[in-house]
Scaffold this active site. Structure first.
Site, PDB file in Angstrom:
ATOM      1  N   ALA A 160       0.866  -1.173   0.000  1.00  0.00           N
ATOM      2  CA  ALA A 160       0.000   0.000   0.000  1.00  0.00           C
ATOM      3  C   ALA A 160       0.906   1.228   0.000  1.00  0.00           C
ATOM      4  O   ALA A 160       2.089   1.141   0.327  1.00  0.00           O
ATOM      5  CB  ALA A 160      -0.915   0.016   1.225  1.00  0.00           C
ATOM      6  N   GLU A 195      -1.551   2.714   7.032  1.00  0.00           N
ATOM      7  CA  GLU A 195      -1.569   3.788   6.031  1.00  0.00           C
ATOM      8  C   GLU A 195      -2.224   5.056   6.573  1.00  0.00           C
ATOM      9  O   GLU A 195      -1.801   6.168   6.228  1.00  0.00           O
ATOM     10  CB  GLU A 195      -2.275   3.311   4.762  1.00  0.00           C
ATOM     11  CG  GLU A 195      -1.634   2.100   4.104  1.00  0.00           C
ATOM     12  CD  GLU A 195      -0.135   2.237   3.901  1.00  0.00           C
ATOM     13  OE1 GLU A 195       0.326   3.333   3.505  1.00  0.00           O
ATOM     14  OE2 GLU A 195       0.584   1.242   4.134  1.00  0.00           O
ATOM     15  N   GLU A 217       8.001   5.464   8.850  1.00  0.00           N
ATOM     16  CA  GLU A 217       7.627   4.045   8.879  1.00  0.00           C
ATOM     17  C   GLU A 217       7.603   3.441  10.274  1.00  0.00           C
ATOM     18  O   GLU A 217       6.758   2.609  10.579  1.00  0.00           O
ATOM     19  CB  GLU A 217       8.551   3.248   7.958  1.00  0.00           C
ATOM     20  CG  GLU A 217       8.481   3.652   6.499  1.00  0.00           C
ATOM     21  CD  GLU A 217       7.101   3.468   5.880  1.00  0.00           C
ATOM     22  OE1 GLU A 217       6.233   2.819   6.511  1.00  0.00           O
ATOM     23  OE2 GLU A 217       6.887   3.970   4.764  1.00  0.00           O
TER      24      GLU A 217
END
Length: 697
Positions: A160, A195, A217
């Site tokens: 994604a 996400e 991240e």
């Protein structure tokens, strides 16, 4: 940076969806720009496309007009200031479902025709995740963007991508049908949570350069886990953090060790590894441990408020922590972010009856040197006594410590870091009686898991009885599975009987998979009979696959005809076909190579294709036809199949593949593919040199 994804419509025609994917440095391929994350700008996107196609970007449509010849020009509202890699647009034959959050954010989910309704679950999850993050991050999503588009893209070559307001997903990560298992639903929820966390950490706040990409991240990985705790409970959160640690340990041990923040890389994508994601999440977890929940969230609020719309580096997080809490944690960041590795502890305990003291020796045994040093951390020690649990906190920072703890009575249990806050490896042997008590101890599930591991190694009547009694009473699926594996390790008739009983009682599909696998390891005829029965009636695809694989491991060639049938059964992402291929690879029937080759073909589910490529490497060593087939797949239409072929050729180890692998390093290819091809060539060349040296000897 610009990809085509395809699907076949109801009339058998191939349809194309055009998708951007600019992270890390591919925006420059679409428009002129300073293509580094530190250069933020506002963007107004206009797309000219066929009138019949949907056009989606980061913001709402501002204006649309027909331009003649069956075309239209779609202009979108100006974006907030953002980095170039977050600009996105998608064009294709898509349909949508929509909803709104309580504060008015427009939620749109896009998928190919006939699939949009399978986004209903994602819509529900998104509403829940945004409410959770709005509360904990301090700046609501709707105060920055009024729309959130999420798109299910067939054959998307990334899991994604968090483009601000326009998130693209590989289709199987987003779509959930009524028939989907809880395993698939949870996978979708976790991906969405990851996400959406990026809408703050990565989009609203963006790493100044890629060396600090853990601020994107690591944060998204940790807050995904925190949402999982909110949504599924503490055990699921603890399991996810354990899994993150295990994934990081594998890379650290078998591939390389590096600081989280480093400027040593060839492509920015080189940094998107297990140090960045998983270790980054665990560093945030330890930061929460150091600060406590209240101060941790105060620091996060300060970090977001002070840096919204800006680019950040690790020093900005450190400054926010100090501003919010008054604490200077420069030493913490130095050892965990700017240096490498993790502590390895050797712990030994004994009881000093004369002084009524528990004595604990703690050694740091990791190799010290280069970028890995001794770690300084507060560590909790917990003792179970007649008085209850008695806890102490000590700073462990030297090579060797001897701690003495005055207790009311001799403890029946001793725990080092009982809540598993610290990223570490620990060697801590204990008496069997302590492990048995620990197996049913309430609290962090990993204490029970470690007890199961230890009792499986010890074996014997007492250990078997303890595991047998604990398994049906255990409430968390992962612990149930580890207890089952411990019983399989013992392999006595009593252990097999315990597994057979548990198989009838345990309902969670993930736990059932582990029990089924354990029955296959038991090497017992009663277990094989149970496996044959459960393979035919198991409701979970994954548990059914576990049964077929377990039977194949026992050498039961009678299942090959059933496996051939499973190759033709339709299932989510081809799960049943992939499982059948794996089971056949264990049995190696004569037609295996041909079957695997056929299942690498375009048109098979992409998960099945990748499985077939991986298995060809396992069973095709020394076969030139297999090597040539894999070389042909290096130019496949799907990036992840190309990468699987690179890994397979690397595993086969034939130097004749070097020219084809070198070709992959040329031109405007995906940098992940280039890096993998380069590493494969280096490994093959190293093998040649080693063979030459051996020849000279």
């Amino acid at each position: 940076g610009f990809y085509r994804s395809t699907f076949t419509d109801g009339e058998g025609r191939e349809r194309v969806i055009a998708t951007t994917q600019f992270e890390s440095t591919d925006a420059r391929r679409a428009f002129p720009c300073w293509d580094e994350p530190r250069h933020k700008a506002t963007f107004q996107v206009t797309i000219v496309a066929p009138e019949a196609l949907a056009v989606i970007s980061n913001t709402r449509v501002a204006h649309e007009e027909k331009t003649g010849g069956g075309l239209k020009a779609v202009t979108f509202e100006t974006t907030p200031k953002m980095s170039t890699y977050l600009v996105a647009f998608v064009v294709g034959e898509l349909e949508k479902i929509s909803g709104r959050t309580k504060d008015g954010v427009e939620l749109n989910f896009w998928a190919r025709p006939g699939k949009a309704e399978q986004c209903r679950f994602a819509l529900e999850v998104t509403e829940k995740v945004l409410a959770f993050y709005d509360q904990y991050f301090g700046i609501p999503y709707g105060s920055v963007l009024g729309v959130l588009n999420q798109l299910a893209i067939p054959d998307f070559s990334f899991g994604a991508m968090e483009n601000w307001g326009c998130i693209t997903y590989r289709e199987i990560r987003l779509l959930v049908s009524d028939a989907s298992s809880e395993v698939m639903r949870q996978d979708a929820a976790e991906t969405i949570a990851h996400e959406l966390a990026h809408q703050w950490f990565g989009d609203l706040l963006t790493c100044r350069d890629w060396s600090h990409a853990w601020l994107n991240e690591g944060f998204a990985t940790y807050f995904e886990a925190l949402f999982n705790e909110f949504n599924q409970g503490a055990d699921e959160f603890h399991w996810e953090m354990y899994t993150n640690a295990d994934i990081y340990f594998e890379e650290d041990k078998n591939h390389y060790r590096r600081p989280i923040v480093t400027r040593t890389y060839k492509f920015p994508s080189d940094l998107f590894d297990r140090h960045l994601y998983e270790k980054g999440s665990l560093v945030l977890h330890m930061l929460r441990y150091q600060l406590g929940d209240g101060q941790f969230w105060k620091a996060i609020h300060t970090y977001v408020a002070d840096n919204k719309g800006k680019t950040v580096e690790t020093g900005d997080l450190l400054a926010a922590v100090q501003k919010a809490t008054g604490r200077n944690l420069a030493k913490f960041f130095e050892q965990w972010v700017f240096k490498a590795g993790h502590p390895e502890y050797k712990v030994r305990y004994w009881w000093d009856a004369a002084k009524k003291e528990a004595v604990v020796r703690v050694l740091q045994t990791q190799s010290v040197g280069g970028e890995t040093g001794l770690f300084s951390l507060p560590v909790k020690f917990a003792f179970s006594t007649a008085k209850g649990e008695e806890t102490f906190t000590e700073t462990v920072e030297k090579k060797s410590h001897l701690f003495r703890f005055k207790l009311s009575s001799e403890p029946t249990g001793v725990l080092f870091d009982p809540h598993y806050w610290i990223l570490k490896r620990t060697d801590f042997p204990k008496p069997e009686a302590m492990w048995i008590r620990q197996l049913t101890r309430p609290g962090h599930m990993m204490n029970r898991v470690e007890a199961a591991w230890a009792l499986g190694r010890i074996g014997g009547e007492a250990a078997t009885r303890a595991l047998e009694q604990a398994l049906p009473k255990e409430t968390f699926w992962f612990v149930q599975g580890e207890i089952a594996q411990a019983l399989a390790q013992i392999r006595t008739p009593a252990a097999v009987e315990a597994l057979l009983a548990a198989h009838r009682l345990v309902q969670h599909p993930k736990a059932r998979r582990a029990i089924i696998a354990a029955l296959g390891d038991a090497r017992d005829e009663r277990a094989r009979e149970r496996l044959r029965a459960t393979a035919a009636e198991e409701p979970s695809y994954f548990a059914e696959n576990a049964a077929w694989r377990a039977l194949a491991r026992t050498g039961d060639s009678g299942v090959v005809s059933d496996l051939r049938k499973n190759l033709k059964r339709v299932s989510w992402n081809g799960v049943l076909a992939s499982g059948a291929l794996e089971a056949m690879a264990s049995l190696r029937p004569p037609e295996l190579i041909d079957v695997l080759k056929r299942h690498t073909a375009w048109g098979q589910p992409q998960g099945v294709r990748q499985t077939a490529v991986r298995l060809l490497a396992q069973v095709g060593e020394g076969r030139e036809d297999v090597r040539k087939h894999l070389v042909g797949l290096l130019e496949d239409r799907y990036l992840l199949v190309q990468m699987a072929a690179v890994r397979a050729l690397n595993q086969i180890g034939d130097e004749r593949s070097i020219p084809a692998l070198k070709k992959l390093q040329e031109g405007p290819r995906d940098t992940r593919l280039k890096r993998n091809a380069e590493e494969a060539v280096e490994k093959l060349k190293k093998g040649i040199e080693e063979e030459k040296k051996e020849g000279k000897k």
